[in-house]
Design an enzyme around this catalytic site. Structure first.
Site, PDB file in Angstrom:
ATOM      1  N   ASP A 407       5.935   1.639  12.464  1.00  0.00           N
ATOM      2  CA  ASP A 407       5.562   2.278  11.204  1.00  0.00           C
ATOM      3  C   ASP A 407       5.960   3.752  11.311  1.00  0.00           C
ATOM      4  O   ASP A 407       6.229   4.253  12.397  1.00  0.00           O
ATOM      5  CB  ASP A 407       4.045   2.118  11.016  1.00  0.00           C
ATOM      6  CG  ASP A 407       3.549   2.782   9.754  1.00  0.00           C
ATOM      7  OD1 ASP A 407       4.259   2.707   8.738  1.00  0.00           O
ATOM      8  OD2 ASP A 407       2.462   3.373   9.791  1.00  0.00           O
ATOM      9  N   LYS A 573      -0.483  12.430 -11.181  1.00  0.00           N
ATOM     10  CA  LYS A 573       0.389  12.752 -10.046  1.00  0.00           C
ATOM     11  C   LYS A 573       0.807  11.447  -9.388  1.00  0.00           C
ATOM     12  O   LYS A 573       0.060  10.448  -9.408  1.00  0.00           O
ATOM     13  CB  LYS A 573      -0.314  13.667  -9.043  1.00  0.00           C
ATOM     14  CG  LYS A 573      -1.409  12.987  -8.238  1.00  0.00           C
ATOM     15  CD  LYS A 573      -1.997  13.913  -7.202  1.00  0.00           C
ATOM     16  CE  LYS A 573      -3.033  13.155  -6.367  1.00  0.00           C
ATOM     17  NZ  LYS A 573      -4.090  13.967  -5.830  1.00  0.00           N
ATOM     18  N   ARG A 604       6.831  14.989   2.416  1.00  0.00           N
ATOM     19  CA  ARG A 604       6.325  13.990   1.462  1.00  0.00           C
ATOM     20  C   ARG A 604       6.184  14.671   0.106  1.00  0.00           C
ATOM     21  O   ARG A 604       5.535  15.716   0.005  1.00  0.00           O
ATOM     22  CB  ARG A 604       4.974  13.443   1.921  1.00  0.00           C
ATOM     23  CG  ARG A 604       5.054  12.617   3.180  1.00  0.00           C
ATOM     24  CD  ARG A 604       3.673  12.407   3.788  1.00  0.00           C
ATOM     25  NE  ARG A 604       2.818  11.579   2.966  1.00  0.00           N
ATOM     26  CZ  ARG A 604       2.765  10.250   3.027  1.00  0.00           C
ATOM     27  NH1 ARG A 604       3.526   9.612   3.893  1.00  0.00           N
ATOM     28  NH2 ARG A 604       1.944   9.558   2.267  1.00  0.00           N
ATOM     29  N   ASP A 686       7.279   4.673   2.779  1.00  0.00           N
ATOM     30  CA  ASP A 686       7.665   5.976   2.263  1.00  0.00           C
ATOM     31  C   ASP A 686       9.049   5.934   1.618  1.00  0.00           C
ATOM     32  O   ASP A 686       9.808   4.978   1.787  1.00  0.00           O
ATOM     33  CB  ASP A 686       7.655   6.999   3.405  1.00  0.00           C
ATOM     34  CG  ASP A 686       7.140   8.349   2.937  1.00  0.00           C
ATOM     35  OD1 ASP A 686       7.305   8.633   1.743  1.00  0.00           O
ATOM     36  OD2 ASP A 686       6.600   9.102   3.760  1.00  0.00           O
ATOM     37  N   ASP A 810      -0.279  -2.257   8.664  1.00  0.00           N
ATOM     38  CA  ASP A 810       0.594  -2.682   9.767  1.00  0.00           C
ATOM     39  C   ASP A 810       0.092  -3.943  10.462  1.00  0.00           C
ATOM     40  O   ASP A 810       0.768  -4.468  11.350  1.00  0.00           O
ATOM     41  CB  ASP A 810       0.718  -1.561  10.819  1.00  0.00           C
ATOM     42  CG  ASP A 810       1.218  -0.264  10.217  1.00  0.00           C
ATOM     43  OD1 ASP A 810       2.179  -0.332   9.432  1.00  0.00           O
ATOM     44  OD2 ASP A 810       0.664   0.800  10.521  1.00  0.00           O
TER      45      ASP A 810
END
Length: 1096
Positions: A407, A573, A604, A686, A810
């Site tokens: 991960d 957001k 990020r 991500d 995970d």
């Protein structure tokens, strides 16, 4: 199908009447005014059962499970044959080792189940407080019933699934941590049901909710509150009202809740899945070798049976004058006699199959796992914990890993967010020291209209202060979740250094802190009123109307607030991919460049938008949201539709950049794993640019790596690209390749529109990935992570896979891989609980694999090969002896020697070796990652080394037998002319055997400790002592005293001494010559050559 499975599971755990789709619960077991008859429903109690056995079924159930193992069942058959058929050896010779193995395993499994019983009892007998008839009553947890009103105080764990009715906090909220459920260690906010009375004893209400189901994040229900002479008030119930069993109450003194799901119906119990049994490659090799030795055993028995009847067919051999047959023997069917003879030979030679190897392997794995736990290098002072071993069955797999799936967030990175910069209306802002800047902002890319820009800045900062679910931590309560830096000049209700923030995501805290650094401080939420302090130190109040919660499908969250002037605003957001389609295109162009640049730098990013709602728009949204929240059926879909309807036509204000720093030594660890020949795949949810930047920072992608991308934006020519890449000649130009794919494209590869293309696409995808040094899969759902691992695991060659992660998302890939590693957080995590091994930091993976894994594999591989070798040496002389005793099944060794050879005389040295051996020091293994490649692909348990050990065993077995036979060419070996007999012959062979196989292990030992010395020389001394002792006393329980003074007599002969010493030296000579003469191969084989006990 899901409902059916859940129902099936519930029917197994409790004995119910037939179920409907929902259940009705009477709060406090009180009948409500409008119900004609109160019939309490029957639900299961609150007992949790995770144990496997009871006192009554332990013995039969455990024995049944143990005899399902082929080796145990084989030895049981051999034992029964010895009992039933007249065999040459006593049933004790195979019965005692089998009994030892079965007993040790039963004790181990019984102890483990006793621990489970103990844990169950701790949970079931835990004292809880229940409200009954207006008073608090102490009860055991297992006695809670559905409908009971339960009191829980701070830091206690919820005993069952509860609907929150009352909280000690004024705003009707409470905070919980769900680390033991979903791995999230952050505080989550839950809300009481509106309009419930203060006196819960007088609350006439019913709850209608769905039947138990395992999804932790879904709950649909409604509560009917009855009031005299009024219509019942209906309140919607969702996940925000449900407190799950296993979660812990935090930062709230006391709550009251009504039990809705108990015992095995709680979401925690429904989510419990026993880990599937993982088998190591060594186990598979053992089974293959067992089959070979079983064939050798059957061949020996067939050869001896055949030759016996060939020899007896000669005249006078079958019935010599001194051994006439009885009438019963003459009447026996010849074929039956041949079959019993075959079984007798099987029993005589069965010691070639090493039953004690299984218990030695079990002990080696169990005891060996403590070395990981005890390793001080794995201790992390920050969390005051070291490594954890959840299963010891896979130690050797750590030395065979070919693919590592990791991960990103929390594993490669620290999951510790820091606000870096933001972009407002197309202009980049970086924070500087607030004392040197007027407003804490620095514009870095161009002039702006100060007045107009200031309004946008403040709108952006208000959005950061309002669009979240962060709570301000109360002063004086436990350790602060987040320590916020003090800012001069702010008149806060309490000292700033005593303030902290609580949030379900570290991103949210980072953004609130970022706004705070720029002069806008969030003061907290009180009775649906959000307070913020602006740059002028004025307090602004906003009424919180609705929260549109974040979910992974929308990938955004929103709040609807009302200002004091009556304006209704929506702030939103979320990820750029979910915000950009919902705002004006001309606004996107100004922001996109900054977002992409920040992502490339590894930050990020989140985009922020807003919308002013008219009174009509808000009325429609409010009605729609309330109706959707009250729906029992399809509530999720209805809410999603309303969210999407409201979150349209927004104005884009700006974007934020938050940094998630790399884990300590992450780059060095990844570099070492690649140097060891492992292929590293990063599986993350991500965005691609951020993940790609992290891969460069971790050195998975080098500057010279050619990146092959198959994502949504390259999807149009995706098929062409796949075909082109699969045909490319990978071996040219020594070029390193990296491959990038996203979740959407992976879905098309794994599940194409036409099913016929599925296997072709998968094979092409796999072919590309296997030729790349590193693979990045971004925008991945948890299930896709598991699918990727499964696909590689089941590919050609069945490579050994390892998954490492830190969060609940995970778990699926950790369970799917051959070896699952969990990263420990500051609290217990689900990834850790479901893993095979847990380590505090990513950097510890290097030593776990390159040092511990390497050594574990070498040790157990040597143990397995050595066991087969020493048993071949043991039984071959017995087989050869049959050629010289008329195939009469006469044993060469005494029954005591047969029984104790594997249990006592030769077991401890190999166990000590397999626990302590370091053929190469850990420092060298860590410095030279390439040494890991020398043992890759199960190198030490392939057929070539197996053949080497087998040939060595045959050579030494022949030498033992014929060397002693040469000595016995004149059996008068004593000065007085006394002749040695067959038991002396067998005892000399056995003495040479025990000394040779033990000294062979001493030659192989590279890392000597006092324990090795003690067990090797102690075993030899024990053998000599036992032989004297066994033969020096007349034992009353023995019918035949075969070895009476045989050993002492044997040692009185100088010839016997000489032959024993010469045969031991001759047996070990080839091994010594091989070590001296063989040449090393490969760049690092010099080290391996110096240490490894046999060639590959």
């Amino acid at each position: 199908p899901c409902c059916y499975l859940v129902k099936k599971l519930m029917n197994k755990s409790c004995d119910y009447e037939k179920r409907v789709d929902s259940r009705t619960i009477y709060v406090g077991h009180r009948p409500c005014p409008d119900t004609e008859a109160f019939i309490p429903s029957k639900f299961c109690d609150n007992r949790i059962v995770s144990s496997k056995y009871t006192v009554w079924n332990f013995l039969p159930k455990n024995l049944f499970e143990q005899f399902r193992r082929i080796a145990n069942f084989y030895f049981l058959i051999i034992f029964l044959v010895q009992v039933i058929v007249d065999t040459p050896t006593s049933p004790v010779t195979s019965g005692l080792p089998l009994f030892f193995v079965i007993t040790v395993t039963a004790i181990k499994q019984g102890y483990e189940d006793w621990l489970r019983h103990k844990a169950d009892n701790e949970v079931n007998k835990y004292p809880v407080t229940v409200l009954e008839d207006g008073r608090s009553v102490k009860k055991e947890s297992e006695k809670i019933k559905v409908g009971d009103v339960v009191e829980v105080v701070e830091d206690e764990t919820f005993p069952c699934d509860l609907i929150l009715l009352q909280s000690s906090r004024e705003d009707g909220t409470c905070f919980v941590t769900t680390a033991s459920l979903d791995g999230e260690s952050n505080h989550k906010t839950h809300y009481t049901v509106p309009d419930t009375e203060k006196d819960l004893q007088a609350l006439p209400a019913t709850i209608e909710c769905e039947q138990p189901q395992p999804d932790l994040y879904k709950f649909v229900g409604r509560m009917h509150i009855y009031k005299p002479e009024q219509e019942p008030a209906v309140r919607s119930l969702g996940p925000e009202n449900l407190l799950l069993k296993g979660a812990t109450l935090k930062n709230t003194k006391k709550i009251y809740g009504v039990a809705v799901y108990t015992g095995m119906e709680t979401k925690m119990a429904l989510n419990y899945q026993g880990k599937s049994q993982k088998r190591s490659a060594v186990e598979k090799s053992i089974n293959a070798f067992l089959l070979v030795y079983l064939c050798i055993l059957i061949s020996k028995a067939v050869v001896c049976t055949t030759l016996k009847y060939v020899w007896q067919s000669k005249e006078g051999q079958d019935e010599p004058w001194y051994n006439q047959k009885t009438q019963k023997e003459k009447d026996t069917n010849m074929y039956l006699k041949m079959f019993t003879d075959f079984l007798s030979f099987m029993v005589l030679f069965n010691f070639i199959i090493p039953v004690s190897m299984y218990v030695t392997v079990e002990m080696q794995k169990f005891l060996g796992s403590f070395f990981i736990t005890w390793d001080k290098d794995f201790f992390d002072p920050e969390i005051q914990e070291g490594a954890l071993v959840n299963t010891s069955d896979l130690n050797e797999e750590l030395g065979q890993v070919e693919y590592v799936f990791t991960d990103k967030t929390g594993t490669l990175t620290q999951n510790n967010m820091e606000f870096i910069e933001c972009c407002i209306d197309g202009f980049q802002y970086k924070h500087r020291d607030t004392r040197s800047e007027l407003d804490g902002f620095t514009v870095t890319d161009g002039p702006v209209n100060k007045l107009q820009q200031k309004e946008k800045e403040e709108l952006f900062l208000r959005a950061l202060c309002l669009c979240h679910t962060v709570q301000v931590k109360e002063a004086g309560s436990e350790v602060l979740a987040d320590q916020v830096d003090g800012i001069d000049g702010l008149l806060l209700p309490q000292p700033e250094e005593e303030r902290g923030f609580i949030a379900s995501s570290p991103d949210e805290i980072a953004l609130v802190r970022g706004a705070m650094e720029y002069g806008f401080t969030f003061l907290g939420l009180e009775s649906k009123s959000m307070k913020i302090k602006n740059r002028e130190n004025n307090i602004e109040e906003y009424k919180l109307l609705h929260v549109l919660n974040f979910d992974p499908v929308r990938r955004r969250m929103s709040v609807i607030v009302q200002t004091k002037s009556g304006e209704t605003l929506l702030f939103c957001k979320g990820a750029d991919s979910s915000i950009f389609p919902r705002v004006r295109p001309e606004e996107v162009d100004r922001i996109r460049m900054h977002v992409e640049r920040n992502a490339t730098e590894g930050y990020r990013t989140l985009c922020v938008a807003y919308k002013q709602l008219s009174a009509e728009e808000y009325a429609v949204a409010d009605t729609g949201l309330r109706e959707a929240r009250l729906a029992l059926q399809d509530r999720e879909q209805k809410l999603m539709a309303m969210y999407n309807q409201v979150e349209t036509g927004m104005s884009l204000i700006g974007a934020t950049a938050v940094e998630d720093r790399l884990q300590e030594e992450a780059a060095e660890t990844m570099e070492a794993l690649q140097g060891a020949g492992m292929k590293v795949w990063v599986l993350t949810g991500d965005k691609m640019e951020t993940a790609k930047s992290t891969c460069y920072a971790c050195r998975l992608f080098q500057r010279g790596t050619e990146l092959l991308e198959l994502t949504v934006r390259t999807l149009e020519d995706g098929r062409l690209k796949l075909s082109f890449l699969s045909c490319r000649s990978w071996s040219t130009a020594n070029q390193d390749y990296g491959f990038i794919i996203d979740g959407a494209t992976l879905s098309l590869v794994m599940n194409p529109p036409r099913e016929a293309d599925a296997s072709q696409y998968r094979s092409l995808f796999l072919q590309i990935c296997q030729n790349c040094t590193a693979v990045l899969c971004c925008r991945m759902a948890p299930l896709q992570k598991a699918q990727i691992v499964k696909m590689v695991k089941n590919s050609k060659g069945s490579p050994i896979t390892l998954s490492i992660g830190d969060g609940a998302n995970d778990v699926s890939m950790i369970l799917e891989a051959h070896v699952g590693i969990g990263i420990k957080g500051k609290e217990g995590r689900q990834a850790v609980r479901n893993s095979d091994y847990a380590i505090p930091k990513l950097k510890h993976l290097k030593k776990l694999l390159l040092a511990h894994g390497h050594l574990y594999y070498v040790r157990i591989a040597h143990l397995v090969q050595y066991f087969f070798y020493k048993n071949l040496c043991f039984i071959l002389p017995q087989f050869l002896y049959q050629f010289f005793c008329g195939y009469s099944q006469q044993p060469l060794y005494d029954a005591a020697y047969l029984t104790m050879y594997n249990i006592c005389f030769t077991s401890m040295p190999i166990l000590a070796y397999s626990l302590l051996e370091q053929h190469i020091s850990m420092e060298i293994l860590l410095d030279n990652a390439a040494l890991y490649r020398e043992i890759a692909n199960n190198a030490m348990l392939r057929w070539r080394p197996f053949l080497y050990w087998t040939v060595l065993g045959i050579f030494q077995g022949l030498l033992f037998f014929f060397g002693v036979r040469f000595l016995f060419s004149n059996p008068a070996l004593q000065d007085n002319g006394q002749v040695f007999g067959n038991w002396s012959y067998g005892t000399i062979v056995f003495t040479v055997l025990v000394f040779t196989v033990t000294l062979k292990l001493a030659l192989d030992t590279r890392h000597w400790t006092w324990i090795n010395h003690f067990v090797i020389w102690g075993s030899l001394a024990f053998y000599v002592f036992f032989s004297f002792f066994w033969g020096g006393i007349i034992w009353p329980f023995l019918k035949q005293q075969r070895l009476y003074f045989v050993f002492a007599n044997m040692l009185s002969s100088v010839s016997a001494w000489l032959v024993i010493i010469i045969l031991i030296l001759l047996s070990l000579l080839p091994e010594i010559l091989l070590v001296v003469l063989r040449k090393p191969r490969g760049p690092h084989s010099r080290q391996v050559y110096l240490f490894l006990p046999f060639p590959f």
